[in-house]
Design an enzyme around this catalytic site. Structure first.
Site, PDB file in Angstrom:
ATOM      1  CB  CYS A  93      -0.979  -0.246   0.914  1.00 55.66           C
ATOM      2  SG  CYS A  93      -2.305   1.141   1.054  1.00 55.66           S
ATOM      3  CG  HIS A 115      -2.917  -3.000   3.931  1.00 54.44           C
ATOM      4  ND1 HIS A 115      -1.922  -2.295   4.521  1.00 54.44           N
ATOM      5  CD2 HIS A 115      -3.696  -2.145   3.062  1.00 54.44           C
ATOM      6  CE1 HIS A 115      -2.178  -1.060   4.327  1.00 54.44           C
ATOM      7  NE2 HIS A 115      -2.909  -1.040   3.603  1.00 54.44           N
ATOM      8  CD  GLU A 156      -0.045  -5.284   6.233  1.00 59.09           C
ATOM      9  OE1 GLU A 156      -0.042  -4.255   6.215  1.00 59.09           O
ATOM     10  OE2 GLU A 156       0.143  -5.790   5.102  1.00 59.09           O
TER      11      GLU A 156
END
Length: 219
Positions: free
Chosen positions: A81, A180, A182
């Site tokens: 991002c 994202h 994560e």
């Protein structure tokens, strides 16, 4: 290398989340806030967050030029991002004074999918990542408007008004995604990056110079 040392740029953003996933993939991690903390790294992650804030803080702490030197010198890097924005050589819809680290021959459009309320989740097929589509979370996300000849497109949006937009790219040892990973529990993109770092030839080394605050140049 069996246990690569991967730094996570820790000026702002999803630092803890990235470190947890990287460590689950067998990497050793550390937070990077100062130029000297780049020394000895085998790879670097630039997390999501607010790209203008991260760039300004990097400039303030004398970290921007050492980051550029590290990427130019061959340090493997992954940006998610805001990290994609920071790794882009060119930006659209950015403040006139926004700086980037660079390293990817791409033109990235900031906030391309809209505002925070337009955030969404989707499935993205990513080249090199086995096991089916990756669960992707887009939060005020960018996309790649144009990719240079040396850039491999790894993933595109499928369906909807943004159909076909580029959201994952790789150029050599530099990887970036608009989304994202994560935040999803899907560890495959981090595993992909850790393996990329592990496969880097041992003879490829780099030295990151230190730059004192106030000595940096505008990009």
């Amino acid at each position: 290398m069996s246990t690569p040392h991967i730094g996570v740029l820790a000026l702002q953003g999803d630092v803890r989340e990235h470190r947890a996933v990287l460590e689950a993939q067998g990497a050793r991690t550390s937070a990077v806030r100062r130029p000297e903390e780049l020394t000895g790294l085998d790879g670097l992650v630039l997390p999501g967050g607010e790209s203008t804030t991260i760039a300004k803080l990097a400039h303030r702490w004398g970290l921007l030029e050492p980051l550029r030197a590290a990427i130019r010198g061959g340090l493997p890097a992954y940006g998610s991002c805001a990290g994609m924005i920071l790794l882009a050589d060119r930006l659209l819809d950015a403040p006139d004074d926004q700086q980037t680290i660079g390293g990817l021959d791409v033109t990235v459009r900031r906030n391309a999918f809209g505002r925070q309320v337009d955030s969404f989740e989707s499935q993205v097929d990513v080249t090199g990542v086995a096991g089916g589509p990756v669960h992707a979370v887009f939060i005020r996300a960018p996309w790649v408007e144009q990719a240079g000849e040396g850039v491999e497109v790894l993933g595109r949006v499928s369906g909807g008004p943004a159909d076909g937009r580029i959201v994952a790219v790789r150029q050599g040892s530099v990887v970036a995604t608009s989304f994202h990973p994560e935040l999803t529990g899907d560890t495959r993109l981090h595993r992909f990056f850790v393996e990329l770092v592990r496969q880097r030839p041992a003879e490829e080394t780099w030295t990151a110079p230190t730059t004192a605050p106030g000595e940096e140049t505008q990009r």
